[in-house]
Write an enzyme that holds these catalytic residues in place. Structure first.
Site, PDB file in Angstrom:
ATOM      1  N   TRP A 106      39.677  38.065  31.452  1.00 15.37           N
ATOM      2  CA  TRP A 106      38.215  37.986  31.432  1.00 15.37           C
ATOM      3  C   TRP A 106      37.809  36.566  31.016  1.00 15.37           C
ATOM      4  CZ3 TRP A 106      34.831  39.236  26.753  1.00 15.37           C
ATOM      5  CH2 TRP A 106      33.476  39.268  27.109  1.00 15.37           C
TER       6      TRP A 106
ATOM      7  N   ASP B 181      42.264  45.364  24.411  1.00 18.09           N
ATOM      8  CA  ASP B 181      40.844  45.334  24.768  1.00 18.09           C
ATOM      9  C   ASP B 181      40.594  46.492  25.740  1.00 18.09           C
ATOM     10  OD1 ASP B 181      38.258  44.742  25.422  1.00 18.09           O
ATOM     11  OD2 ASP B 181      38.658  42.754  26.276  1.00 18.09           O
TER      12      ASP B 181
ATOM     13  N   LYS C 155      29.967  50.042  29.205  1.00 24.22           N
ATOM     14  CA  LYS C 155      30.126  50.549  30.572  1.00 24.22           C
ATOM     15  C   LYS C 155      30.149  52.067  30.589  1.00 24.22           C
ATOM     16  CE  LYS C 155      31.418  46.194  30.736  1.00 24.22           C
ATOM     17  NZ  LYS C 155      30.899  45.034  31.379  1.00 24.22           N
TER      18      LYS C 155
HETATM   19  C1  LMR Z   1      31.972  41.166  33.232  1.00 23.32           C
HETATM   20  O1  LMR Z   1      33.136  40.792  33.125  1.00 23.32           O
HETATM   21  O2  LMR Z   1      31.290  40.953  34.243  1.00 23.32           O
HETATM   22  C2  LMR Z   1      31.342  41.942  32.103  1.00 23.32           C
HETATM   23  O3  LMR Z   1      32.277  42.214  31.113  1.00 23.32           O
HETATM   24  C3  LMR Z   1      30.114  41.308  31.600  1.00 23.32           C
HETATM   25  C4  LMR Z   1      30.366  40.071  30.812  1.00 23.32           C
HETATM   26  O4  LMR Z   1      29.875  39.979  29.697  1.00 23.32           O
HETATM   27  O5  LMR Z   1      31.020  39.150  31.304  1.00 23.32           O
END
Ligand code: LMR
Length: 396
Positions: A130, A211, A246
């Site tokens: 992420w 996570d 979510k």
């Molecule tokens: C995403 O990856 O799009 C979500 O987890 C929202 C974010 O905060 O990035």
């Protein structure tokens, strides 16, 4: 003083939201930020959430501080949702949970806690991960390194690469895993692979940080927590960060949880006291509203049953969309094999196109996805999938 500042680029994910909003095309499609949308493209409030909010409105009689832990009932219910009430980390009283401002808040709290354990700790994250993980951990003083994860060429997991890298990690390092619905690749470990990763964690002795931002969006609430629960059985110390953004659709309410598992009940108490003092120095105490909604749902058999139905609806729609886009691409004459999308899980997959092609989709077709070609599968609908498939076919 401010004169020395350098303007920062827009966030790679959140920046897309603003661009999408400004776009006046009637055909525009938002496959950017990880937010569930229904067939009509709307992120509706779950019915069980509406009911819980109504109940709270009548029942709540004070707004007094909750303290750095947040709501005790939420913490108990969230812990049981993550592990089940019967898991040995609960029955042996080795886990301590706090409510946090969203999953991101949980991660930051975890990172500060790790720094309290040992300054400049190294954390290993999957390549890719992420987009916010790296910045967030660095901001808390951690050193971030990556282990191989996604095999871009074969659109699969580089499991051997991952396992070999994990064997070389130092015992006082942290390794971050995505519990399920890997963000951004959608590529998850199967149960057998989790077992191997847990064995390596046990042998090497690193501390896992798991996570879990999408519990219930992959295969199911229990299925998605399989690896996490196995890991908690394999190691003495572990940290879990979870999110209700979510699966309860509570995005803007900012509610998540950070759970610390220690070797004994006594060491859990000590770790917990450190965690609370870290929180006190960041935001002092978490907000209460999101936690109140979640605990009201999870404390009611009826609302929990309704939540399960609504969660399944979201999960099934996303999984259906995976097949839908693959079929439509074939229908539109695309010969490249996109079937990997149906073998992936959760909100995201990489389409596997170049940044230039992603930009063309945005500029020429008003289709928005992250530059890495990460698509939020939830943004696909019966009403836009033809246009989407045709547009992808044109840029390929
Ligand atoms: C995403 O990856 O799009 C979500 O987890 C929202 C974010 O905060 O990035």
């Amino acid at each position: 003083m401010f004169g020395n500042l350098q303007a920062q680029p827009a966030d790679p994910i959140l920046g897309l939201l603003a661009k999408y909003k400004e776009d006046t095309s009637v055909q525009k499609i938002d496959l950017g930020v990880g937010v569930y949308k229904n067939e009509a493209g709307h992120t509706a409030i779950l019915d069980c959430v509406k009911k819980a909010e109504k109940f709270r409105l009548d029942k709540e009689d004070t707004k007094v501080y909750l303290g750095p832990t947040g709501s005790e009932l939420f913490n108990k219910k969230a812990t049981e949702l993550i592990f089940t009430a019967e898991h040995q980390v609960l029955t042996n009283n080795r886990v301590r949970t706090v409510s946090t401002p969203g999953g991101t808040g949980a991660l930051r709290v975890a990172a500060e806690f790790i720094t309290s354990c040992k300054a400049n700790t190294t954390i290993w994250v999957s390549d890719p991960t992420w987009a916010n993980h790296t910045g967030l951990f660095k901001a808390a003083g951690l050193t971030v390194k990556t282990y191989p994860y996604y095999d871009y060429e074969n659109k699969s997991l580089d499991f051997d690469g991952m396992l070999n890298a994990l064997k070389e990690v130092a015992s006082d390092d942290i390794v971050l895993f995505h519990a399920c619905c890997h963000n951004p690749s959608g590529m998850d470990l199967n149960n057998e692979q989790w077992q191997q990763v847990c064995d390596v964690a046990k042998t090497v002795g690193f501390t896992p940080l798991i996570d879990m931002a999408y519990q219930g969006f992959g295969q199911g609430l229990d299925e998605d927590a399989y690896g996490l629960r196995l890991m908690a059985d394999s190691v003495n110390e572990m940290i879990v960060c979870s999110s209700c953004s979510k699966n309860f659709g509570l995005y803007r309410e900012r509610i998540g949880a950070c759970s610390i598992i220690a070797e004994t009940s006594l060491s859990a108490d000590i770790a917990f006291s450190v965690l609370l003092s870290d929180i006190r120095c960041i935001y002092s105490m978490p907000p209460a509203h999101g936690a109140a909604i979640v605990e009201t749902i999870l404390d009611s058999t009826e609302l929990t049953a309704q939540w399960h139905v609504e969660l399944k609806e979201m999960r099934d729609r996303i999984n259906g969309n995976r097949q839908l886009i693959v079929d439509k691409l074939i229908e539109n004459g695309v010969t490249r094999d996109f079937s990997f999308i149906t073998r992936q899980s959760g909100m995201f997959s990489f389409l596997g196109i170049t940044p230039e092609q992603v930009q063309r989709l945005q500029d020429e077709f008003s289709i928005y996805m992250v530059g890495s070609s990460r698509m939020s599968i939830a943004g696909i609908a019966n009403s836009n999938v033809d246009y989407l498939a045709k547009s992808i076919a044109k840029v390929l």
